[in-house]
Design a protein around this motif. Structure first.
Motif, PDB file in Angstrom:
ATOM      1  N   ALA A 171       0.827  -0.814  -0.002  1.00  0.00           N
ATOM      2  CA  ALA A 171       0.211   0.778  -0.127  1.00  0.00           C
ATOM      3  C   ALA A 171       0.601   1.491  -0.389  1.00  0.00           C
ATOM      4  N   LEU A 172       2.318   1.494   1.141  1.00  0.00           N
ATOM      5  CA  LEU A 172       2.426   2.223   0.417  1.00  0.00           C
ATOM      6  C   LEU A 172       4.009   2.336  -0.727  1.00  0.00           C
ATOM      7  N   ARG A 173       3.960   1.509  -1.814  1.00  0.00           N
ATOM      8  CA  ARG A 173       4.223   1.620  -2.735  1.00  0.00           C
ATOM      9  C   ARG A 173       3.659   2.320  -3.819  1.00  0.00           C
ATOM     10  N   THR A 174       2.212   1.704  -3.163  1.00  0.00           N
ATOM     11  CA  THR A 174       0.964   1.944  -3.943  1.00  0.00           C
ATOM     12  C   THR A 174       0.799   3.821  -4.123  1.00  0.00           C
ATOM     13  N   PHE A 175       0.854   3.915  -2.776  1.00  0.00           N
ATOM     14  CA  PHE A 175       0.620   5.618  -2.756  1.00  0.00           C
ATOM     15  C   PHE A 175       1.471   6.476  -3.198  1.00  0.00           C
ATOM     16  N   LEU A 176       3.179   6.244  -3.418  1.00  0.00           N
ATOM     17  CA  LEU A 176       3.826   6.964  -3.432  1.00  0.00           C
ATOM     18  C   LEU A 176       4.001   6.758  -4.942  1.00  0.00           C
ATOM     19  N   LEU A 177       3.579   6.156  -5.472  1.00  0.00           N
ATOM     20  CA  LEU A 177       3.378   5.621  -7.532  1.00  0.00           C
ATOM     21  C   LEU A 177       2.695   6.634  -7.813  1.00  0.00           C
ATOM     22  N   THR A 178       1.264   6.590  -7.217  1.00  0.00           N
ATOM     23  CA  THR A 178       0.364   7.375  -7.380  1.00  0.00           C
ATOM     24  C   THR A 178       0.340   8.798  -7.237  1.00  0.00           C
ATOM     25  N   LEU A 179       0.728   9.109  -5.504  1.00  0.00           N
ATOM     26  CA  LEU A 179       0.939  10.518  -5.433  1.00  0.00           C
ATOM     27  C   LEU A 179       1.756  11.172  -6.708  1.00  0.00           C
ATOM     28  N   ALA A 180       3.276  10.492  -6.810  1.00  0.00           N
ATOM     29  CA  ALA A 180       4.029  10.779  -8.041  1.00  0.00           C
ATOM     30  C   ALA A 180       3.901  11.023  -9.240  1.00  0.00           C
ATOM     31  N   VAL A 181       2.543  10.048  -9.634  1.00  0.00           N
ATOM     32  CA  VAL A 181       1.819  10.320 -11.034  1.00  0.00           C
ATOM     33  C   VAL A 181       1.309  11.814 -10.740  1.00  0.00           C
ATOM     34  N   VAL A 182       0.536  11.902  -9.682  1.00  0.00           N
ATOM     35  CA  VAL A 182      -0.919  12.967  -9.674  1.00  0.00           C
ATOM     36  C   VAL A 182       0.186  13.702  -9.627  1.00  0.00           C
ATOM     37  N   ASP A 183       1.202  14.194  -9.080  1.00  0.00           N
ATOM     38  CA  ASP A 183       2.263  15.196  -8.737  1.00  0.00           C
ATOM     39  C   ASP A 183       3.079  15.308 -10.100  1.00  0.00           C
ATOM     40  N   ASP A 184       3.445  14.830 -10.967  1.00  0.00           N
ATOM     41  CA  ASP A 184       4.376  15.218 -11.579  1.00  0.00           C
ATOM     42  C   ASP A 184       3.396  15.555 -13.113  1.00  0.00           C
ATOM     43  N   LEU A 185       1.514  14.962 -13.375  1.00  0.00           N
ATOM     44  CA  LEU A 185       0.041  15.191 -13.795  1.00  0.00           C
ATOM     45  C   LEU A 185       0.519  17.178 -13.521  1.00  0.00           C
ATOM     46  N   LEU A 186       0.314  17.501 -12.112  1.00  0.00           N
ATOM     47  CA  LEU A 186       0.243  18.835 -11.946  1.00  0.00           C
ATOM     48  C   LEU A 186       1.987  19.921 -11.992  1.00  0.00           C
ATOM     49  N   ALA A 187       2.691  19.870 -12.043  1.00  0.00           N
ATOM     50  CA  ALA A 187       4.109  20.088 -12.281  1.00  0.00           C
ATOM     51  C   ALA A 187       4.116  20.374 -14.157  1.00  0.00           C
ATOM     52  N   VAL A 188       3.703  19.317 -14.907  1.00  0.00           N
ATOM     53  CA  VAL A 188       3.452  19.953 -16.634  1.00  0.00           C
ATOM     54  C   VAL A 188       2.476  21.095 -16.965  1.00  0.00           C
ATOM     55  N   THR A 189       1.215  20.347 -15.626  1.00  0.00           N
ATOM     56  CA  THR A 189       0.225  21.626 -15.323  1.00  0.00           C
ATOM     57  C   THR A 189       1.110  23.425 -14.938  1.00  0.00           C
ATOM     58  N   ILE A 190       1.880  23.274 -14.052  1.00  0.00           N
ATOM     59  CA  ILE A 190       2.477  24.210 -14.342  1.00  0.00           C
ATOM     60  C   ILE A 190       3.384  25.077 -14.948  1.00  0.00           C
ATOM     61  N   ILE A 191       3.833  24.094 -15.551  1.00  0.00           N
ATOM     62  CA  ILE A 191       5.029  24.568 -16.348  1.00  0.00           C
ATOM     63  C   ILE A 191       4.134  25.292 -17.724  1.00  0.00           C
ATOM     64  N   ALA A 192       3.406  24.101 -17.721  1.00  0.00           N
ATOM     65  CA  ALA A 192       2.293  24.514 -19.237  1.00  0.00           C
ATOM     66  C   ALA A 192       1.597  26.264 -19.080  1.00  0.00           C
ATOM     67  N   VAL A 193       1.681  26.183 -17.632  1.00  0.00           N
ATOM     68  CA  VAL A 193       1.206  27.963 -17.703  1.00  0.00           C
ATOM     69  C   VAL A 193       1.571  28.428 -17.235  1.00  0.00           C
ATOM     70  N   PHE A 194       2.607  28.194 -16.461  1.00  0.00           N
ATOM     71  CA  PHE A 194       3.627  29.174 -15.604  1.00  0.00           C
ATOM     72  C   PHE A 194       4.749  29.286 -16.998  1.00  0.00           C
ATOM     73  N   TYR A 195       5.343  28.496 -17.287  1.00  0.00           N
ATOM     74  CA  TYR A 195       6.583  28.643 -17.874  1.00  0.00           C
ATOM     75  C   TYR A 195       5.931  28.507 -19.868  1.00  0.00           C
ATOM     76  N   THR A 196       5.408  29.260 -19.752  1.00  0.00           N
ATOM     77  CA  THR A 196       5.076  29.077 -20.843  1.00  0.00           C
ATOM     78  C   THR A 196       5.413  31.179 -21.194  1.00  0.00           C
ATOM     79  N   ALA A 197       6.940  31.462 -22.250  1.00  0.00           N
ATOM     80  CA  ALA A 197       7.224  32.974 -22.413  1.00  0.00           C
ATOM     81  C   ALA A 197       6.475  33.192 -23.200  1.00  0.00           C
ATOM     82  N   ASP A 198       6.540  32.926 -24.478  1.00  0.00           N
ATOM     83  CA  ASP A 198       5.680  33.719 -25.169  1.00  0.00           C
ATOM     84  C   ASP A 198       5.127  31.851 -26.446  1.00  0.00           C
TER      85      ASP A 198
END
Length: 455
Positions: A171-198
């Motif tokens: 369960a701990l491994r599953t939680f870490l994997l799912t947490l990290a996957v959601v984390d990456d999705l949020l991170a790529v959303t941040i990149i798209a929204v806040f780090y798109t200059a032009d």
């Protein structure tokens, strides 16, 4: 005549064991990601050694060597190809994994899905706040890097967990994997929204054409690489030309792939869907090739000996990254999980302890792949980017050491319990504890009224 009371639902166990198919699937993913984590570590060490050797100029020349068609604005350095191109493969796998979790995995139940989502949000908000607090008065555009300590590196974190936590509950491994996957999705959303200059709107709109054709093709169960790969590359190239980071295309392409077979093809009982097929093919490429090559080109910072290392850590940007990864991640994930248990009917699974959650929260402080990527996007100064790399490396190392110390102690406590569960398996190879957990999960799902954790 009195109406019989409605059946009561037991409190939702936080980080429960889940179902046996999901546990078996996670075990397979862990084996691949562990190998990928080892390759990632080797690539990182090789880059650091080369960048700090007498042949450092040759490393820089290799990283900055440009290839690709100039007419298509794709005459890019090898380092950029690794960050924009190869990481798109990594995020394609992230998109596949996330969609599968919420469509066919244990997280299809909103109550189970809520915890890793909330923990991922907490694990991103608090590190960002810690970084901002450290750099509130730094100036010189330092606050542009607020998102650097918000990411968790899946490969590194799972590799450490696989080595030090051989007997920790799945369960701990599953939680870490799912947490990290959601984390990456949020991170790529941040990149798209806040780090798109032009932003170039025309290429972005044109990208919808190959993306739409790719979606139609995979929905029709077309697997021919000579059809899908050109469409995926076209979508990636147009997103890259639009100014949005090209890794966003990887996630969108992953979301397009169906998880469950259609009824015409036999439905879920007919076997794995196309998403699982693609994940099986692409995860080894992502973990074993794409991410290590990116790490090789991204981690090569010239430290300049002990004095240079000290100078790097005197930059408050580097200190903010270290504090965000080590302190912010721990507080954000552990604190969110505790608050969920405190203010809802959810309870920590009886087989776990809060020390387990604390160790996992510390382990999530290993930020590497996406953190380095955001650092490159956040700052223009080569010196500041080098300081970012030092901060990411130091923070990730500290997080891994602290997590290892705690999780190794907890691992010894679970060794005997795991042996008992394995001996308790039926002839079908499924431990009784998973059968009981799955029966309860299905019963709860039948009574679920859709009101989430507080219902």
């Amino acid at each position: 005549m009195s109406t019989p009371p409605a059946p009561s639902r037991r409190p939702l166990p936080l980080l429960g064991r889940g179902t046996w198919p999901e546990a078996a699937r996670i075990a397979g993913i862990l084996r691949k990601e562990t190998v990928g984590g080892i390759l990632l570590l080797i690539a990182t060490v090789l880059a650091l050694v080369w960048a700090n050797s007498p042949w450092a100029e040759s490393y820089d020349a290799l990283r900055d060597f440009k290839v690709g068609p100039e007419a298509l604005h794709l005459n890019l350095s090898l380092g950029t190809w690794a960050a924009d191109g190869l990481l798109a493969i990594f995020f394609f796998v992230v998109g596949l994994e996330l969609k599968r979790e919420f469509v066919a995995g244990d997280l299809r139940d909103p109550r189970r899905a809520a915890l890793p989502i909330l923990a991922a949000v907490g694990g991103m908000v608090v590190p960002a706040l810690v970084f901002v607090a450290v750099n509130a008065t730094t100036g010189d555009g330092a606050l542009n890097g607020w998102a650097i300590p918000t990411a968790t590196d899946i490969a590194f974190a799972l590799a450490v967990l696989a080595v030090v936590g051989t007997h920790l509950p799945v369960a701990l491994r599953t939680f870490l994997l799912t947490l990290a996957v959601v984390d990456d999705l949020l991170a790529v959303t941040i990149i798209a929204v806040f780090y798109t200059a032009d932003l170039a709107v025309t290429p972005l709109l044109l990208a919808l054409v190959p993306l739409g054709l790719f979606t139609v093709a995979v929905q029709k169960r077309i697997r021919s690489w000579w059809i899908l790969v050109p469409l995926a590359v076209a979508a990636w190239a147009l997103v890259h030309a639009s100014g949005v980071h090209a890794t966003v295309a990887g996630v969108l392409l992953g979301f397009a792939v169906p998880v469950i077979r259609s009824q015409a093809a036999g439905g879920p009982e007919a076997g794995p869907g196309l998403a699982e097929h693609f994940e099986h093919r692409m995860r080894p490429i992502s973990a074993g090739v794409a991410v290590p090559i990116f790490a090789f080109f991204a981690a090569g910072v010239t430290v300049g000996g002990l004095s240079g290392f000290v100078d790097s850590l005197q930059d408050r940007v580097a200190l903010g990254i270290v504090a965000g990864l080590v302190v912010g991640k721990t507080i954000g994930i552990f604190g969110t999980t505790y608050l969920v248990a405190r203010f809802t009917r959810a309870q920590l699974d009886a087989g776990l302890r809060w020390l387990d959650v604390l160790g996992l929260a510390m382990l999530a402080g290993i930020g590497f792949t996406v953190s380095l990527l955001i650092g490159d996007l956040a700052y223009d100064s080569d010196l500041r980017v080098d300081h970012v790399k030092v901060g990411v490396l130091v923070g990730s190392l500290l997080a891994s050491v602290l997590a290892t110390t705690l999780l190794r102690a907890r691992n010894r406590a679970y060794r005997a319990l795991v042996a008992v569960e394995e001996a308790d398996a039926d002839a079908d190879g499924v431990p009784d504890v998973y059968e009981a957990e799955e029966e309860t999960f299905e019963a709860d799902a039948d009574r679920h009224d859709g009101r989430g954790l507080t219902s």
